[in-house]
Design a protein around this motif. Structure first.
Motif, PDB file in Angstrom:
ATOM      1  N   LYS A  44      -3.400 -10.515   0.105  1.00 32.52           N
ATOM      2  CA  LYS A  44      -5.295 -10.369  -0.356  1.00 32.52           C
ATOM      3  C   LYS A  44      -5.610  -8.861  -1.027  1.00 32.52           C
ATOM      4  O   LYS A  44      -5.923  -9.068  -1.747  1.00 32.52           O
ATOM      5  CB  LYS A  44      -5.646  -9.652   1.289  1.00 32.52           C
ATOM      6  N   GLU A  45      -3.829  -7.967  -1.562  1.00 38.54           N
ATOM      7  CA  GLU A  45      -4.573  -7.124  -2.299  1.00 38.54           C
ATOM      8  C   GLU A  45      -3.504  -6.604  -3.023  1.00 38.54           C
ATOM      9  O   GLU A  45      -1.619  -6.831  -2.423  1.00 38.54           O
ATOM     10  CB  GLU A  45      -5.140  -5.668  -1.271  1.00 38.54           C
ATOM     11  N   VAL A  58      -6.980   0.555  -4.627  1.00 35.26           N
ATOM     12  CA  VAL A  58      -7.430  -1.372  -4.020  1.00 35.26           C
ATOM     13  C   VAL A  58      -7.571  -2.287  -4.901  1.00 35.26           C
ATOM     14  O   VAL A  58      -8.993  -2.366  -5.409  1.00 35.26           O
ATOM     15  CB  VAL A  58      -7.044  -1.436  -2.689  1.00 35.26           C
ATOM     16  N   ILE A  59      -6.438  -3.289  -5.015  1.00 36.97           N
ATOM     17  CA  ILE A  59      -6.611  -4.470  -6.412  1.00 36.97           C
ATOM     18  C   ILE A  59      -7.025  -5.700  -5.643  1.00 36.97           C
ATOM     19  O   ILE A  59      -6.037  -6.181  -5.008  1.00 36.97           O
ATOM     20  CB  ILE A  59      -6.544  -4.598  -7.676  1.00 36.97           C
ATOM     21  N   PRO A  60      -8.465  -5.976  -4.553  1.00 36.04           N
ATOM     22  CA  PRO A  60      -8.274  -7.233  -3.995  1.00 36.04           C
ATOM     23  C   PRO A  60      -7.892  -8.568  -5.014  1.00 36.04           C
ATOM     24  O   PRO A  60      -8.271  -8.914  -5.699  1.00 36.04           O
ATOM     25  CB  PRO A  60     -10.123  -7.212  -3.653  1.00 36.04           C
ATOM     26  N   GLN A  61      -7.237  -9.370  -4.549  1.00 37.26           N
ATOM     27  CA  GLN A  61      -6.384 -10.907  -4.538  1.00 37.26           C
ATOM     28  C   GLN A  61      -7.649 -12.241  -4.464  1.00 37.26           C
ATOM     29  O   GLN A  61      -6.986 -12.371  -3.394  1.00 37.26           O
ATOM     30  CB  GLN A  61      -5.356 -10.958  -4.480  1.00 37.26           C
ATOM     31  N   ASP A  62      -8.787 -11.728  -5.124  1.00 34.41           N
ATOM     32  CA  ASP A  62      -9.267 -13.148  -4.465  1.00 34.41           C
ATOM     33  C   ASP A  62      -9.274 -14.456  -5.373  1.00 34.41           C
ATOM     34  O   ASP A  62     -10.123 -15.651  -5.938  1.00 34.41           O
ATOM     35  CB  ASP A  62     -10.814 -12.618  -4.862  1.00 34.41           C
ATOM     36  N   SER A  92      -3.366 -14.798  -5.692  1.00 35.63           N
ATOM     37  CA  SER A  92      -3.470 -14.329  -3.858  1.00 35.63           C
ATOM     38  C   SER A  92      -2.177 -14.756  -3.006  1.00 35.63           C
ATOM     39  O   SER A  92      -1.732 -14.696  -2.391  1.00 35.63           O
ATOM     40  CB  SER A  92      -4.597 -14.696  -3.478  1.00 35.63           C
ATOM     41  N   GLU A  99       1.117  -1.028   0.058  1.00 30.98           N
ATOM     42  CA  GLU A  99      -0.325  -0.124  -0.148  1.00 30.98           C
ATOM     43  C   GLU A  99       0.593   1.190  -0.160  1.00 30.98           C
ATOM     44  O   GLU A  99       1.656   1.699   0.565  1.00 30.98           O
ATOM     45  CB  GLU A  99      -0.793  -0.247   1.190  1.00 30.98           C
ATOM     46  N   TYR A 131      -1.666  -2.955  -5.425  1.00 31.59           N
ATOM     47  CA  TYR A 131      -2.573  -1.702  -5.210  1.00 31.59           C
ATOM     48  C   TYR A 131      -1.741  -1.047  -7.014  1.00 31.59           C
ATOM     49  O   TYR A 131       0.017  -0.998  -7.081  1.00 31.59           O
ATOM     50  CB  TYR A 131      -2.105  -0.648  -4.915  1.00 31.59           C
TER      51      TYR A 131
END
Length: 642
Positions: free
Chosen positions: A614-615, A600-604, A609, A570, A617
């Motif tokens: 988890k994220e 923020v780009i969530p890593q689902d 991941s 971040e 940027y």
């Protein structure tokens, strides 16, 4: 007659290509079919592994891993062989999910591999019935191919196996190769149980692998009938290796064997011709083992079968393709340069890298292999998969690797002029950037993008690719965020991202070693709607950071330019600066020119991941004014942490 026509097709094709003067044809240009015929023996004496009954030899060969191998075999003794249902194949069409069909098949093949190795290690017959069951179950399947691949090779274009159509894809080839070794080692044992077992195995391998390979020239990976938009990628050496294995171990008709092997040579030539002579793997390090690594496997087994008479390991391009894997290693938690679909973590298989290095006489590869082996449990590097040839070769080379001194490549710059990759190292920084074009194998729209690591930790990154689905290799590929230039370290110009296609490319690409600078014009990577005349970008790596300069000209601009940067941690935005990696580095920009923000780009997706957490940027520097020409400067500097 069929064999004659096959050979005639190849000879005429080769002659035409050679007249053009464009291709290396390292195999068929140097070795004719009569050379191949004279080099092939009429038995299997070329196989460098002990006979099943030679217990002393197997004990010696498997000594470092014997206990583990037998343990894996014991775990598979009660394995229940899984049926791949029709609805499992259909699921790929219905939801785009590949794994529902692939998971049970992969698990079946893994169990069979473990049983095969365990029986060779122990030699008491305890695993034979399960080897028989697993082999028999595979022969009862409608196809050995994957649901995600069938549509490309069947007239139906569907994911359910089509009657009277045999497809050789990656999985079918792997299964055919695995069963060829089962047949080789246990044919006599099976015959004492019931000769029908060996007969069935042989017929199935011939019908599913050898015959379709000889009969068809339209499987795109063969590269005999490529469309203009198609490329030659890792499928070519991978599938050809499997076909070659089946021909050498199972086929006993000398004419069919000769025609088939020479056809694989002509096909593999097309892969070598496609690869740039600088040796870079445009698919990235995590594909190296399936591209250059499988080419090595192919060349190795061809050399073994011809007693070394057909051998091109002395060719510079083969060595350069091998050394790419060492050059692309960054360090830390096995970080690597990862353009296109490659993962940012990997580093390669130490035993494969060592063997390759041995045959091309590369101390760099052998020392790098030892370095990689030393990063963890040494014996854990023996990881047999359904590629049983690699498992056998790992066993043969393991004692030799232990005698090598570990080292990383010592050069501070590596320039791949044809592929247009540059790697630079200075102080705590490892920098990599690319030119190229937007129709490379496993392509992302990323012309001009870069990555930067500080102290072997990621600062500016390439995300890689998520879990493969139907969309990944469809017309909707570039609707996936990881493929888009907006999620790489390049600008959005006049409201436009880069486009897909070979015509969208870098121009005026140059590496200036005296200045430690890489420069290129990325303007032609954008569509006509961007109205960009040129966008000259340069990267200069200095002792304490990286300088980026953009100089551009746009006709009638209507939207503000946006400079994107993708980072792993971040960011903290200040006036004219963005702090990165908890203050270890700072991105400086002109606050009078840009407004800074990030998202923020969530890593689902588990594939992403597992690498990034988890994220991720994305930094957006939005120009405050719309200009037809201008210059931007960005600097990245290391910071002293108190």
């Amino acid at each position: 007659m069929r064999i004659y026509l096959i050979l005639l097709f190849f000879l005429s094709s080769f002659s035409f290509q050679r007249l053009l003067g464009k291709d290396l044809n390292l195999l068929t240009g140097a070795f004719k079919q009569e050379n191949l015929k004279a080099s092939l023996g009429d038995d299997k004496s070329w196989v460098p592994y002990p006979a099943y009954s030679d217990r002393l030899a197997w004990d010696k060969l498997m000594a470092p891993f014997k206990e583990r191998i037998i343990k894996k075999g014991n775990e598979a003794l009660n394995y229940q062989w899984q049926v791949v249902k029709a609805t499992d194949y259909l699921e790929y069409e219905r939801s785009g999910n590949r794994s529902i069909m692939e998971k049970p098949m992969n698990e079946n093949c893994t169990a069979l591999t473990n049983l095969l190795l365990a029986e060779l290690a122990e030699g008491q017959g305890r695993f034979v019935d399960q080897i028989l069951n697993g082999s028999w179950q595979l022969t009862e399947m409608a196809t050995w191919s994957l649901s995600a691949h069938l549509g490309a090779f069947q007239s139906s274009k569907r994911s359910l196996p089509q009657e009277r159509t045999k497809v050789v894809d990656l999985m079918a080839g792997d299964v055919g190769s695995l069963l060829s070794w089962v047949h080789y080692f246990f044919r006599d044992t099976f015959n004492t149980i019931n000769p029908e077992i060996s007969t069935r195995l042989k017929q199935q391998i011939q019908q599913r692998i050898i015959q379709p390979y000889l009969d068809r020239n339209d499987m795109w990976w063969q590269a005999f009938e490529l469309k203009e938009t198609q490329v030659v990628n890792n499928w070519n050496p991978w599938c050809n290796f499997n076909v070659l294995t089946a021909l050498l171990l199972v086929e006993d008709d000398p004419d069919i064997q000769l025609a088939g092997i020479y056809k694989t040579m002509s096909s593999v030539d097309r892969f070598i011709n496609y690869v740039k002579t600088d040796g870079a793997c445009e698919e990235g390090p995590s594909y190296w083992g399936h591209a250059a690594g499988k080419l090595y496997d192919y060349l190795k087994i061809l050399s073994l079968a011809t007693k070394g008479k057909i051998n091109i390991f002395d060719k510079p391009v083969i060595r350069d393709m091998g050394e790419y894997i060492a050059q692309s290693y960054i360090g830390g938690d096995k970080w690597v340069v990862n353009f296109a679909d490659a993962s940012a973590k990997g580093g390669g298989d130490p035993l494969l890298i060592y063997r390759y290095g041995q045959d091309v006489n590369s101390s760099e590869m052998m020392q790098f292999a030892r370095y990689m082996e030393n990063t963890g449990d040494k014996t854990a590097n023996f990881k047999p998969s359904r590629d049983i040839f690699r498992a056998f070769e790992d066993l043969r080379c393991y004692p030799q690797l232990e005698r090598v001194t570990a080292a990383l490549p010592q050069n501070n710059a590596k320039w791949y002029p044809e592929t247009q990759f540059i790697y630079l190292k200075k102080g705590p920084f490892f920098f990599a950037a690319k030119g190229g074009f937007n129709n490379e194998s496993h392509n992302h729209n990323d012309v001009g993008s870069f990555i930067l690591y500080e102290d072997q930790q990621p600062l500016f990154i390439d995300a890689g690719v998520g879990t493969y689905t139907k969309k990944t290799f469809s017309d909707d590929r570039y609707s996936i965020w990881t493929m888009q230039s907006a999620y790489h370290n390049v600008p959005m110009i006049n409201g436009a991202d880069q486009s897909f296609g070979k015509e969208y490319k870098a121009e005026n690409v140059a590496f200036l070693p005296a200045q430690n600078r890489f420069q290129l014009d990325i303007g032609k990577a954008y569509p006509k709607s961007a109205n960009v005349e040129h966008w000259n970008r340069s990267y200069t790596l200095v002792q304490n950071g990286l300088d980026i300069q953009d100089e551009f000209k746009i006709t009638g601009p209507k939207q503000a330019n946006i400079i994107h940067f993708l980072v792993a941690q971040e960011p903290k935005i200040g006036k004219g600066e963005i702090r990165l990696n908890n203050g270890h580095a700072t991105l400086h920009f002109d606050a009078g020119q840009f407004t800074a923000s990030y998202e923020v780009i969530p890593q689902d997706d588990s594939r992403l991941s597992q690498v990034w957490g988890k994220e991720l940027y994305r930094i957006k520097l939005t120009a405050k004014s719309i200009k037809s020409a201008g210059k931007y400067t960005f600097t990245i500097r290391q910071e002293a942490i108190k």
